[in-house]
Design a protein around this motif. Structure first.
Motif, PDB file in Angstrom:
ATOM      1  N   UNK A  43      47.277  48.057  44.133  1.00 30.38           N
ATOM      2  CA  UNK A  43      46.128  47.614  44.922  1.00 30.38           C
ATOM      3  C   UNK A  43      45.529  46.322  44.381  1.00 30.38           C
ATOM      4  N   UNK A  44      45.463  46.194  43.045  1.00 28.28           N
ATOM      5  CA  UNK A  44      44.926  44.976  42.442  1.00 28.28           C
ATOM      6  C   UNK A  44      45.811  43.778  42.788  1.00 28.28           C
ATOM      7  N   UNK A  45      47.134  43.955  42.685  1.00 31.08           N
ATOM      8  CA  UNK A  45      48.050  42.870  43.038  1.00 31.08           C
ATOM      9  C   UNK A  45      47.886  42.477  44.502  1.00 31.08           C
ATOM     10  N   UNK A  46      47.796  43.472  45.370  1.00 29.41           N
ATOM     11  CA  UNK A  46      47.607  43.217  46.799  1.00 29.41           C
ATOM     12  C   UNK A  46      46.300  42.458  47.045  1.00 29.41           C
ATOM     13  N   UNK A  47      45.225  42.889  46.377  1.00 28.01           N
ATOM     14  CA  UNK A  47      43.940  42.225  46.533  1.00 28.01           C
ATOM     15  C   UNK A  47      43.961  40.793  46.041  1.00 28.01           C
ATOM     16  N   UNK A  48      44.638  40.554  44.921  1.00 29.64           N
ATOM     17  CA  UNK A  48      44.753  39.185  44.405  1.00 29.64           C
ATOM     18  C   UNK A  48      45.480  38.273  45.383  1.00 29.64           C
ATOM     19  N   UNK A 300      39.974  38.837  52.248  1.00 30.82           N
ATOM     20  CA  UNK A 300      40.721  37.593  52.121  1.00 30.82           C
ATOM     21  C   UNK A 300      39.844  36.581  51.386  1.00 30.82           C
ATOM     22  N   UNK A 301      40.444  35.469  51.014  1.00 28.15           N
ATOM     23  CA  UNK A 301      39.673  34.423  50.359  1.00 28.15           C
ATOM     24  C   UNK A 301      38.539  33.918  51.231  1.00 28.15           C
ATOM     25  N   UNK A 302      38.797  33.738  52.530  1.00 21.74           N
ATOM     26  CA  UNK A 302      37.754  33.254  53.430  1.00 21.74           C
ATOM     27  C   UNK A 302      36.618  34.255  53.563  1.00 21.74           C
ATOM     28  N   UNK A 303      36.964  35.543  53.643  1.00 20.24           N
ATOM     29  CA  UNK A 303      35.924  36.565  53.742  1.00 20.24           C
ATOM     30  C   UNK A 303      35.048  36.587  52.493  1.00 20.24           C
ATOM     31  N   UNK A 304      35.663  36.440  51.328  1.00 18.87           N
ATOM     32  CA  UNK A 304      34.894  36.455  50.096  1.00 18.87           C
ATOM     33  C   UNK A 304      33.995  35.226  50.003  1.00 18.87           C
ATOM     34  N   UNK A 305      34.510  34.060  50.383  1.00 16.91           N
ATOM     35  CA  UNK A 305      33.682  32.851  50.347  1.00 16.91           C
ATOM     36  C   UNK A 305      32.480  32.988  51.267  1.00 16.91           C
ATOM     37  N   UNK A 306      32.693  33.535  52.459  1.00 15.35           N
ATOM     38  CA  UNK A 306      31.583  33.722  53.397  1.00 15.35           C
ATOM     39  C   UNK A 306      30.531  34.653  52.827  1.00 15.35           C
ATOM     40  N   UNK A 307      30.986  35.756  52.219  1.00 14.78           N
ATOM     41  CA  UNK A 307      30.056  36.711  51.621  1.00 14.78           C
ATOM     42  C   UNK A 307      29.249  36.060  50.499  1.00 14.78           C
TER      43      UNK A 307
END
Length: 325
Positions: A43-48, A300-307
Motif C-alpha cells: 500500500x505504501x508503494x502504491x501510495x508513493x 494523487x499528487x494533484x489531490x494532495x496539493x489541493x488539500x
C-alpha cells in the motif's frame, strides 16, 4: 500492460525502494466475498507512485491469479515490481470473516521470503520497510541484512504496523523491532502499535525511548487526535485534518507515503521545527483524503496539493511544539 509473469528490472535509479508484503485481503460477509489488494508495504508503494514518486517494490507474491491481480494493481499506479518478487507458488492472503452481528474473525495464510538484488551500486534515496515482513522469517532476516548494508548509503524508514497474532511473544517482537530501529533513520508507528510495544508509556515517552535507540525522527500517529513528530532536538504535535470519515482503511499507509514524499522534498537531515510542521501537515492531509472515501484509495499528487493549499488558509491549524520528557 503485457504481463510476462516476470517482473522487469528498473530502467533508472529509483527514488524509493519499498521492501515488504503485498497480499490479497479477502473479506467474507453474509452477503458474499470480495478481494482487494493489501499488505502495508504494498500500500505504501502504491501510495508513493500515486504521488508521482518513482518507486520500486521488492515483495513476495506467486505466479497465480492473485499475484497477477496485485501486479496489475501496482503497475496501474506506476510501481516497478523488482526482480526477486515472485518466489512463491501461491500469493499470501489475509481473510476477515464478518458475522451477522458485525463481529470479525481473522485468518492469515502468509509466506514471506525474498530474493534481494544488490542495491549497493544504485541505492535509492529512501529505503522503506515494515509490517509483517520485518518480523516473519526467513524474509525478515534478509531485510535486516539489507538495512545493515545500506545504512550509510540512503535514508531508511520503518513502520512496524504491528499484527500481534503473527509476531510470537511480546518479548521476541519487541526485540526484533528494536534491532531494526537501531538500523533505521525514521520510525513511524500508530498509537496502538506504541501501546502494544510499550504498555504504560505515553507517546512522548515512547518517542524519547526510540530516539535513544538511534532513530533520528520518530512519528506516532494518533488518529483523530493528530500525530507526534519528534527528533532529538524538537517535537511537534500536528492536528488531524477535519473531514467526514467514510472508513479508515489505508489511512496509516497513506500517511507513510506522504511522509516519505515530504522527506524527499524537504530533506532528511535533522529537520527544523518548520520542516517537521510541513512533514506532518503533508502526511495528515494525505490520510484525511484517504479516510474521506471508501477503500484504501490514497491521493494523487494533484489531490494532495489541493488539500494542502486549502489547509494553508489563515484559519487552518498548524502544529505546536511540545516539551519532551
Amino acid at each position: 500492460m503485457h504481463n510476462t509473469g516476470k517482473p522487469n528490472p528498473p530502467q533508472r535509479v529509483l527514488d524509493v525502494v519499498v521492501i515488504g508484503e503485498a497480499l490479497t485481503d479477502v473479506i467474507t460477509t453474509p452477503n458474499g466475498t470480495t478481494e482487494h489488494p493489501g499488505g502495508s508495504p504494498g500500500n505504501v508503494a502504491y501510495g508513493l507512485a500515486r504521488l508521482g514518486v518513482s518507486t520500486g517494490l521488492l515483495t513476495s507474491i506467486g505466479a497465480d491469479r492473485r499475484g497477477h491481480a496485485l501486479e496489475t494493481h501496482l503497475a496501474g499506479a506506476g510501481v516497478t515490481l523488482l526482480p526477486g518478487s515472485r518466489p512463491l507458488e501461491r500469493t499470501s492472503t489475509a481473510t476477515a470473516t464478518i458475522a451477522h452481528d458485525g463481529s470479525a474473525s481473522y485468518a492469515f495464510d502468509i509466506t514471506w521470503d525474498i530474493e534481494p538484488q544488490d542495491y549497493a551500486l544504485t541505492p535509492p534515496k529512501i529505503l522503506h520497510t515494515g509490517s509483517i515482513a520485518s518480523f516473519l522469517s526467513p524474509g525478515a532476516g534478509k531485510i535486516k541484512t539489507l538495512l545493515q548494508q545500506l545504512r550509510t548509503e540512503c535514508t531508511t524508514t520503518y513502520d512496524p504496523n504491528i499484527r500481534p497474532a503473527l509476531l510470537g511473544t511480546h518479548t521476541e517482537a519487541r526485540h526484533t523491532f528494536e534491532e531494526l530501529v537501531h538500523l533505521t533513520n525514521v520510525v513511524k508507528l500508530s498509537d496502538e502499535d506504541a501501546q502494544w510495544l510499550y504498555p504504560g508509556k505515553d507517546p512522548e515517552e515512547t518517542a524519547t525511548h526510540l530516539l535513544n535507540l538511534g532513530a533520528e525522527l520518530v512519528i506516532i500517529t494518533r488518529g483523530s487526535s493528530g500525530s507526534l513528530l519528534a527528533t532529538p532536538s524538537a517535537a511537534l504535535s500536528i492536528p488531524a485534518v477535519k473531514c467526514s470519515v467514510v472508513d479508515t482503511i489505508g489511512a496509516g499507509d497513506s500517511y507513510m507515503s506522504a511522509l516519505i514524499l515530504g522527506l524527499l522534498t524537504h530533506g532528511t537531515n535533522s529537520p527544523a521545527p518548520s520542516a517537521l510542521n510541513q512533514l506532518g501537515r503533508m502526511a495528515a492531509a494525505a490520510a484525511a483524503i484517504t479516510v474521506s472515501r471508501a477503500g484504501a484509495k490514497p491521493p494523487t499528487g494533484n489531490e494532495l496539493r489541493t488539500q494542502l493549499e486549502t489547509q494553508s488558509q489563515p484559519h487552518s491549524p498548524v502544529g505546536h511544539p511540545l516539551s519532551m520528557p
